[in-house]
Design an enzyme around this catalytic site. Structure first.
Site, PDB file in Angstrom:
ATOM      1  N   ASP A  11       0.860  -1.157  -0.103  1.00 46.70           N
ATOM      2  CA  ASP A  11       0.167  -0.060  -0.013  1.00 46.70           C
ATOM      3  C   ASP A  11       1.051   1.272  -0.054  1.00 46.70           C
ATOM      4  O   ASP A  11       1.699   1.369   1.063  1.00 46.70           O
ATOM      5  CB  ASP A  11      -0.741   0.046   1.232  1.00 46.70           C
ATOM      6  N   ASP A 130     -13.727  -4.415  -2.205  1.00 46.27           N
ATOM      7  CA  ASP A 130     -13.531  -4.307  -0.619  1.00 46.27           C
ATOM      8  C   ASP A 130     -15.011  -4.677  -0.120  1.00 46.27           C
ATOM      9  O   ASP A 130     -16.044  -3.579  -0.436  1.00 46.27           O
ATOM     10  CB  ASP A 130     -13.255  -2.922  -0.154  1.00 46.27           C
TER      11      ASP A 130
END
Length: 252
Positions: A11, A130
């Site tokens: 990330d 997600d």
């Protein structure tokens, strides 16, 4: 059984790798190019880069990071975050990415999945989903904008639509399990894996090497993605693969 893949996830925010819990409380985890080169040497099957700030400045940073990383590694890598057009995809593929990850933009404009698949091939298009369990529905809801916005879309319906549109893979992150180290969300992963025939990459919750076996054997995932445990040297990719081999799971 197809060979299972182990994929570290980076990330990236403002050119640095960060990691949090349940999508918040981010802390620094290092230089993305150095980490990518390390994981390549350690036997990762692929890498995933997610530009989680995805601002205009972040996008420029990301192009540079992708170019530098492509020079250092031999394994495929997926880049996602802030990609809204086919031209965005083209820029990152030119910079050295092998696959493109889209999430929020795919929910806003599902045609982008089809357009990307037609232009670059389905194998190039990874749609990130997600999802969080919605108690009222008794099933999972899709979230966008880095987990901030609920969409009212049911995850199992959305993954079927992704496949129909030409998406090549689903990167499935359980928001409930993310960063907890309590194990992948087996119920969610199994439900999605049984809903589609394209590969499903399970993400969120890996804390022990046994968790990878569980998500492959019980939830039928095609790949396991993790961040925290690899970034902070809690275990190596080799240890995970050795454990899987001992248990009869085919890995590279």
């Amino acid at each position: 059984m197809l060979t299972k893949r182990i994929i570290p996830c980076l990330d990236v925010k403002d050119g640095r790798v960060v990691k949090g819990v349940n999508f918040v409380n981010l802390r620094d985890a290092g230089d993305p190019v150095e980490l990518a080169a390390l994981y390549d040497r350690e036997g990762a099957d692929e890498l995933t880069f997610l530009d989680i700030s995805a601002s205009h400045e972040g996008r420029a940073t990301m192009i540079e990071v992708v170019q530098k990383t492509a020079e250092q590694i031999t394994i495929p890598f997926t880049v996602g975050g802030g990609i809204a057009t086919v031209d965005d995809m083209k820029r990152l593929l030119r910079a050295g990415a092998d696959k493109i990850g889209i999430n929020t933009a795919a929910v806003r404009n599902p045609q982008l999945v089809s357009d990307g698949a037609r232009r670059f091939g389905s194998q190039c298009i990874v749609v990130a989903v997600d999802a969080r369990f919605n108690q009222a529905w008794g099933e999972w809801e899709v979230f966008t904008h880095g987990g901030r916005n609920g969409t009212g879309i049911k995850a199992l319906e959305w993954v079927k639509e992704i496949e129909r549109l030409g998406g090549g893979e689903i990167l499935l992150t359980s928001m409930d399990a993310d960063g907890t180290k309590d194990g992948f969300d087996l119920a969610l992963t199994k439900a999605v894996s049984e809903s589609v025939s394209i590969p499903v990459i399970a993400s969120g919750g890996a804390g022990k090497k046994e968790h990878f076996y569980d998500v492959f054997a019980e939830a039928k995932a095609d790949a396991g993605l993790a961040a925290t445990i690899f970034h902070y040297k809690e275990m190596t990719i080799q240890e995970v693969k050795d454990d899987l081999r001992e248990k009869g799971v085919e890995v590279r």
